[in-house]
Design an enzyme around this catalytic site. Structure first.
Site, PDB file in Angstrom:
ATOM      1  N   ASP A 104      82.109 -52.686  34.119  1.00 48.21           N
ATOM      2  CA  ASP A 104      81.169 -53.645  34.683  1.00 48.21           C
ATOM      3  C   ASP A 104      80.316 -54.216  33.554  1.00 48.21           C
ATOM      4  O   ASP A 104      80.301 -53.665  32.444  1.00 48.21           O
ATOM      5  CB  ASP A 104      80.293 -52.991  35.764  1.00 48.21           C
ATOM      6  N   ASP A 105      79.609 -55.313  33.860  1.00 48.53           N
ATOM      7  CA  ASP A 105      78.749 -55.878  32.816  1.00 48.53           C
ATOM      8  C   ASP A 105      77.503 -55.030  32.609  1.00 48.53           C
ATOM      9  O   ASP A 105      77.082 -54.791  31.486  1.00 48.53           O
ATOM     10  CB  ASP A 105      78.398 -57.357  33.113  1.00 48.53           C
ATOM     11  N   ASP A 108      72.155 -51.380  36.860  1.00 48.00           N
ATOM     12  CA  ASP A 108      70.715 -51.610  37.045  1.00 48.00           C
ATOM     13  C   ASP A 108      70.162 -50.435  37.849  1.00 48.00           C
ATOM     14  O   ASP A 108      69.721 -49.432  37.295  1.00 48.00           O
ATOM     15  CB  ASP A 108      70.520 -52.971  37.734  1.00 48.00           C
TER      16      ASP A 108
HETATM   17  O1  LIG Z   1      73.284 -51.150  39.361  1.00 49.54           O
HETATM   18  P1  LIG Z   1      73.094 -52.176  40.440  1.00 49.54           P
HETATM   19  O2  LIG Z   1      71.667 -52.283  40.878  1.00 49.54           O
HETATM   20  O3  LIG Z   1      74.035 -52.011  41.584  1.00 49.54           O
HETATM   21  O4  LIG Z   1      73.380 -53.608  39.784  1.00 49.54           O
HETATM   22  C1  LIG Z   1      74.453 -53.861  38.922  1.00 49.54           C
HETATM   23  C2  LIG Z   1      75.435 -54.805  39.545  1.00 49.54           C
HETATM   24  O5  LIG Z   1      74.763 -56.036  39.872  1.00 49.54           O
HETATM   25  C3  LIG Z   1      75.467 -57.125  39.315  1.00 49.54           C
HETATM   26  O6  LIG Z   1      76.500 -57.571  40.176  1.00 49.54           O
HETATM   27  P2  LIG Z   1      76.199 -58.440  41.461  1.00 49.54           P
HETATM   28  O7  LIG Z   1      76.161 -57.538  42.657  1.00 49.54           O
HETATM   29  O8  LIG Z   1      74.982 -59.287  41.221  1.00 49.54           O
HETATM   30  O9  LIG Z   1      77.475 -59.348  41.644  1.00 49.54           O
HETATM   31  P3  LIG Z   1      78.347 -60.193  40.614  1.00 49.54           P
HETATM   32  O10 LIG Z   1      78.874 -59.255  39.568  1.00 49.54           O
HETATM   33  O11 LIG Z   1      79.433 -60.750  41.474  1.00 49.54           O
HETATM   34  O12 LIG Z   1      77.474 -61.268  40.026  1.00 49.54           O
HETATM   35  C4  LIG Z   1      76.123 -56.549  38.080  1.00 49.54           C
HETATM   36  O13 LIG Z   1      77.269 -57.325  37.712  1.00 49.54           O
HETATM   37  C5  LIG Z   1      76.522 -55.164  38.528  1.00 49.54           C
HETATM   38  O14 LIG Z   1      77.772 -55.158  39.159  1.00 49.54           O
HETATM   39  N1  LIG Z   2      72.551 -61.143  35.888  1.00 50.33           N
HETATM   40  C1  LIG Z   2      72.046 -59.979  36.309  1.00 50.33           C
HETATM   41  N2  LIG Z   2      72.528 -59.410  37.442  1.00 50.33           N
HETATM   42  C2  LIG Z   2      71.980 -58.221  37.810  1.00 50.33           C
HETATM   43  N3  LIG Z   2      72.252 -57.453  38.880  1.00 50.33           N
HETATM   44  C3  LIG Z   2      71.420 -56.391  38.839  1.00 50.33           C
HETATM   45  N4  LIG Z   2      70.616 -56.443  37.767  1.00 50.33           N
HETATM   46  C4  LIG Z   2      70.950 -57.588  37.104  1.00 50.33           C
HETATM   47  C5  LIG Z   2      70.458 -58.201  35.902  1.00 50.33           C
HETATM   48  O1  LIG Z   2      69.555 -57.726  35.201  1.00 50.33           O
HETATM   49  N5  LIG Z   2      71.049 -59.395  35.557  1.00 50.33           N
HETATM   50 MG   LIG Z   3      78.530 -57.202  39.447  1.00 50.96          MG
END
Ligand SMILES: O=P(O)(O)OC[C@H]1O[C@H](OP(=O)(O)OP(=O)(O)O)[C@H](O)[C@@H]1O
Ligand SMILES: Nc1nc2[nH]cnc2c(=O)[nH]1
Ligand SMILES: [Mg+2]
Length: 171
Positions: A104-105, A108
């Site tokens: 994952d990127d 949080d």
């Molecule tokens: O640790 P957490 O609080 O769960 O947050 C982290 C997740 O939030 C973001 O994804 P998001 O759900 O925004 O979706 P996306 O990757 O499709 O943009 C990020 O890419 C992680 O997958």
């Molecule tokens: N882009 C982005 N997405 C998130 N989802 C949860 N935390 C983050 C953050 O810091 N940046």
């Molecule tokens: Mg995500």
């Protein structure tokens, strides 16, 4: 990673800005560490959508061509509020995760990572950036980011015109 503070009304928000170059460098650093620690992975599971680009870079560096995805929605709206994770697509090709790397990127709160790890208990979990609350959920990450900071990824931003200082500041 560049830190900026933006003020909106009485509220100030801390941002950490990641450029494409920085993201690519960080993904390669992560690949170096993973290559040192593990035998070749059978496959990678990208957590969509944020994990897709890091997974592509890791797949290239690690020589891994089997890329599965898992789609989880847990945030609503931009910089939105977190809700109960909802599974849109399961990582069927990954079994119980044995021999797989989950990518994952960032982590949080750790909610998304915990949810996916429960589905793939034998997989290794890696991400580029980790906030303190999510840190225990990841096996590998590159850079820690403060909990009160919102990471802005290259796909979240666009270059735009900024007025010269002498025009934006009135004496
Ligand atoms: O640790 P957490 O609080 O769960 O947050 C982290 C997740 O939030 C973001 O994804 P998001 O759900 O925004 O979706 P996306 O990757 O499709 O943009 C990020 O890419 C992680 O997958
Ligand atoms: N882009 C982005 N997405 C998130 N989802 C949860 N935390 C983050 C953050 O810091 N940046
Ligand atoms: Mg995500």
């Amino acid at each position: 990673m560049t830190g900026t503070v933006q003020t909106q009304g009485s509220q100030s928000i801390n941002y950490a800005t990641v450029t494409w170059d920085q993201l690519h460098r960080d993904a390669r650093l992560l690949a170096t560490e993973l290559m040192r620690k593990y035998r070749p992975f059978r496959g990678i599971v990208a957590i969509t959508r944020g994990g897709l680009i890091p997974a592509a870079i890791l797949g290239r560096e690690l020589g891994c061509r089997l890329i599965e995805s898992v789609s989880v929605v847990s945030y609503a709206g931009e910089e939105g509020t977190q809700q109960e994770p909802k599974l849109l697509k399961a990582p069927e090709a990954a079994g119980d995760g044995e021999g797989f790397l989950i990518v994952d990127d960032l982590v949080d709160s750790g909610v998304t990572a915990r949810y996916v790890r429960e589905m793939l208990p034998k997989a290794v979990f890696a991400c580029l950036y980790a906030k303190p609350d999510g840190r225990p959920c990841t096996d590998h990450f590159v850079t820690e980011v403060p909990q009160d900071t919102w990471v802005l990824f290259p796909w979240d931003m666009a270059p735009q015109f900024v007025a010269p200082l002498n025009r934006s500041h009135k004496a």
